[in-house]
Scaffold this motif. Structure first.
Motif, PDB file in Angstrom:
ATOM      1  N   PHE A  44       1.519   6.785   7.120  1.00  0.00           N
ATOM      2  CA  PHE A  44       0.657   6.080   8.057  1.00  0.00           C
ATOM      3  C   PHE A  44      -0.648   5.676   7.365  1.00  0.00           C
ATOM      4  CE2 PHE A  44       3.678   7.738  10.885  1.00  0.00           C
ATOM      5  CZ  PHE A  44       3.476   7.270  12.176  1.00  0.00           C
ATOM      6  N   ARG A  45      -1.123   4.447   7.668  1.00  0.00           N
ATOM      7  CA  ARG A  45      -2.373   3.990   7.063  1.00  0.00           C
ATOM      8  C   ARG A  45      -3.347   3.567   8.158  1.00  0.00           C
ATOM      9  NH1 ARG A  45      -4.607  -0.716   4.518  1.00  0.00           N
ATOM     10  NH2 ARG A  45      -2.991  -1.942   5.533  1.00  0.00           N
ATOM     11  N   LYS A  46      -3.336   2.287   8.546  1.00  0.00           N
ATOM     12  CA  LYS A  46      -4.246   1.799   9.580  1.00  0.00           C
ATOM     13  C   LYS A  46      -3.548   1.484  10.898  1.00  0.00           C
ATOM     14  CE  LYS A  46      -7.870  -0.385   6.761  1.00  0.00           C
ATOM     15  NZ  LYS A  46      -8.579  -1.673   6.506  1.00  0.00           N
ATOM     16  N   THR A  83       0.831  -1.210   0.000  1.00  0.00           N
ATOM     17  CA  THR A  83       0.000   0.000   0.000  1.00  0.00           C
ATOM     18  C   THR A  83       0.863   1.256   0.000  1.00  0.00           C
ATOM     19  OG1 THR A  83      -0.209  -0.148   2.429  1.00  0.00           O
ATOM     20  CG2 THR A  83      -1.972  -1.121   1.100  1.00  0.00           C
ATOM     21  N   PHE A  84       2.026   1.178   0.633  1.00  0.00           N
ATOM     22  CA  PHE A  84       2.962   2.307   0.608  1.00  0.00           C
ATOM     23  C   PHE A  84       3.476   2.530  -0.806  1.00  0.00           C
ATOM     24  CE2 PHE A  84       7.395   3.786   0.817  1.00  0.00           C
ATOM     25  CZ  PHE A  84       7.209   5.013   1.433  1.00  0.00           C
ATOM     26  N   LEU A  85       3.915   1.460  -1.470  1.00  0.00           N
ATOM     27  CA  LEU A  85       4.483   1.582  -2.807  1.00  0.00           C
ATOM     28  C   LEU A  85       3.440   1.972  -3.840  1.00  0.00           C
ATOM     29  CD1 LEU A  85       6.837  -1.537  -2.758  1.00  0.00           C
ATOM     30  CD2 LEU A  85       7.512   0.863  -2.606  1.00  0.00           C
ATOM     31  N   GLN A  86       2.181   1.650  -3.578  1.00  0.00           N
ATOM     32  CA  GLN A  86       1.112   2.073  -4.475  1.00  0.00           C
ATOM     33  C   GLN A  86       0.969   3.589  -4.479  1.00  0.00           C
ATOM     34  OE1 GLN A  86      -2.076   0.151  -6.063  1.00  0.00           O
ATOM     35  NE2 GLN A  86      -0.125  -0.703  -6.736  1.00  0.00           N
ATOM     36  N   LYS A  87       1.286   4.206  -3.357  1.00  0.00           N
ATOM     37  CA  LYS A  87       1.098   5.651  -3.219  1.00  0.00           C
ATOM     38  C   LYS A  87       2.327   6.459  -3.642  1.00  0.00           C
ATOM     39  CE  LYS A  87      -0.187   4.902   1.051  1.00  0.00           C
ATOM     40  NZ  LYS A  87      -0.623   5.037   2.463  1.00  0.00           N
ATOM     41  N   THR A  88       3.476   5.780  -3.766  1.00  0.00           N
ATOM     42  CA  THR A  88       4.690   6.513  -4.075  1.00  0.00           C
ATOM     43  C   THR A  88       4.825   6.802  -5.566  1.00  0.00           C
ATOM     44  OG1 THR A  88       5.936   4.434  -4.229  1.00  0.00           O
ATOM     45  CG2 THR A  88       5.961   5.588  -2.112  1.00  0.00           C
ATOM     46  N   ALA A  89       5.647   7.794  -5.866  1.00  0.00           N
ATOM     47  CA  ALA A  89       5.949   8.131  -7.261  1.00  0.00           C
ATOM     48  C   ALA A  89       7.108   7.257  -7.747  1.00  0.00           C
ATOM     49  CB  ALA A  89       6.316   9.607  -7.364  1.00  0.00           C
TER      50      ALA A  89
END
Length: 232
Positions: free
Chosen positions: A192-194, A73-79
């Motif tokens: 931060f996510r959940k 989920t972190f890598l999905q949000k990164t450029a």
């Protein structure tokens, strides 16, 4: 916070990049002792001087299924170049076959266990995410004892309360410098996510979960850590 003996969050202190693999040497040597230096690298890349000088090393650990969800989920949000565009199942299969930024997860974990075993005179401490979620105050007290920071039990408990996920998430979102937000695709903080334990159950299909368990059993037969995959 233990090193500074304070329960107060500090944007100036928290947002300094201490990663040894992302900071020039002069930036590390100029830091005031005692230094707090971070890294994601496999054990084989830990500087030999750290082992020779018996530097205190803290290892942060988390059950591997939630770890993969968190990383995905972190890598999905990164450029670019960090961004991963595929599905979660593809990401898990990639990690099982080859790994991602720092190699496959199984090798990473086994290498740390072997490295710790091979250096019995080096002071290692492992802080487990699930244990901290169950009793964060006890976890901070243990860390205080390992570091020898001399904080009182009362201060340790205050630090634990301040560092709970629901407190840290808004603090991080509101204080992260723009240069760090720049790693995300929409420049919106995504650190931060959940913070939950067991969210992997919402991501792993039955088939994928069985495949992961099969590969884990095959590659991790000699691994001694027993993870908590839920807190129920």
């Amino acid at each position: 916070m233990l090193m500074h003996k304070t329960e107060k969050l500090s944007a100036e202190r928290e947002n300094i990049m201490y990663f040894i693999d992302g900071r020039p040497m002069h930036g590390l040597t100029s830091m005031k002792s005692p230094r707090l230096i971070e890294t994601h690298v496999p054990f084989r890349y830990i500087p030999k001087q750290a082992l020779e000088k018996k530097i205190k090393i803290i290892r942060l650990d988390r059950n591997p299924k939630d770890t993969l969800v968190s990383l995905y989920t972190f890598l999905q949000k990164t450029a670019e170049p960090l961004h991963y565009p595929g599905t979660f199942e593809q990401f898990v299969c990639l990690n099982l076959e080859a790994g991602y930024c720092f190699g496959d997860l199984f090798t990473y974990l086994m290498e740390w266990q072997d490295g710790i075993d091979a250096n019995p005179d080096v002071p290692f401490y492992t802080s487990v995410y699930e244990d901290m979620k169950l009793d964060d105050k006890a976890g901070v007290k243990k860390l205080n004892k390992f570091l020898g920071t001399g904080c009182s039990d009362e201060l340790c408990e205050k630090i634990a309360e301040t560092c709970r996920f629901d407190s840290l998430k808004p603090f991080k979102e509101n204080t992260t410098p723009e240069r760090l937000n720049g790693i995300f695709r929409n420049r919106k903080n995504g650190f931060f996510r959940k913070g939950d334990v067991g969210d992997w159950t919402n991501w792993f299909s039955d088939h994928l979960n069985k495949e992961f368990d099969r590969e884990y059993k095959k590659h991790m037969a000699g691994y001694r850590t027993v993870y908590k995959y839920t807190l129920e």
